[in-house]
Design an enzyme around this catalytic site. Structure first.
Site, PDB file in Angstrom:
ATOM      1  N   GLY A  52       0.774  -1.105   0.163  1.00  0.00           N
ATOM      2  CA  GLY A  52       0.005   0.108  -0.042  1.00  0.00           C
ATOM      3  C   GLY A  52       0.954   1.395  -0.042  1.00  0.00           C
ATOM      4  N   GLU A  55       0.780   5.302  -5.079  1.00  0.00           N
ATOM      5  CA  GLU A  55      -0.398   5.769  -5.529  1.00  0.00           C
ATOM      6  C   GLU A  55      -1.309   4.701  -6.204  1.00  0.00           C
ATOM      7  OE1 GLU A  55      -1.279   9.180  -5.151  1.00  0.00           O
ATOM      8  OE2 GLU A  55       0.504   9.286  -3.972  1.00  0.00           O
ATOM      9  N   ASP A  66       4.599  12.507  -9.027  1.00  0.00           N
ATOM     10  CA  ASP A  66       4.168  12.749  -7.889  1.00  0.00           C
ATOM     11  C   ASP A  66       5.113  13.316  -6.942  1.00  0.00           C
ATOM     12  OD1 ASP A  66       2.101  12.377  -5.774  1.00  0.00           O
ATOM     13  OD2 ASP A  66       3.607  11.056  -4.711  1.00  0.00           O
ATOM     14  N   LYS A  70       4.738  17.478  -5.540  1.00  0.00           N
ATOM     15  CA  LYS A  70       5.338  18.123  -4.126  1.00  0.00           C
ATOM     16  C   LYS A  70       6.448  18.701  -4.027  1.00  0.00           C
ATOM     17  CE  LYS A  70       3.595  13.298  -2.243  1.00  0.00           C
ATOM     18  NZ  LYS A  70       3.963  11.847  -1.945  1.00  0.00           N
TER      19      LYS A  70
END
Length: 101
Positions: A52, A55, A66, A70
């Site tokens: 997990g 994304e 990603d 950020k």
């Protein structure tokens, strides 16, 4: 991070740089590969997905998209006036990627 930044600025501190690990996926993956023992990229990516860390679409992490988003947010806190296109990104996803497990 943004809350901490805001509190530092509110208290009168000047933040000149930010050091962070903005991707749990990449942190996990590089940790896996750094252990050696013949660990492979796709196997590490599969474990990151299974645990997990990624994304919903792992290519967002592995392509650097990603992290770039950020970095843009954090850069703007420090006064960077550029846009996402101004950030050079080096993808870990080949142009013709193999299917992810």
């Amino acid at each position: 991070m943004i809350d901490t930044f805001d509190k530092l600025v509110e208290s009168g501190d000047r933040v000149s740089r930010i050091e962070a690990c903005p991707s749990g996926t990449l942190g996990y993956l590089f940790g896996e590969l750094g252990r050696g023992g013949g660990r492979r990229f796709l196997g590490g990516a599969a474990r990151a997905i299974a645990n997990g860390y990624t994304e919903p679409d792992p290519r967002d992490d592995l392509s650097g998209t990603d992290v770039a988003r950020k970095a843009l947010i954090l850069g703007r806190l420090l006064g960077f006036a550029g846009e996402l296109d101004d950030i050079e990104v080096e993808s870990l996803v080949p142009e013709k990627p193999a299917a992810f497990p």
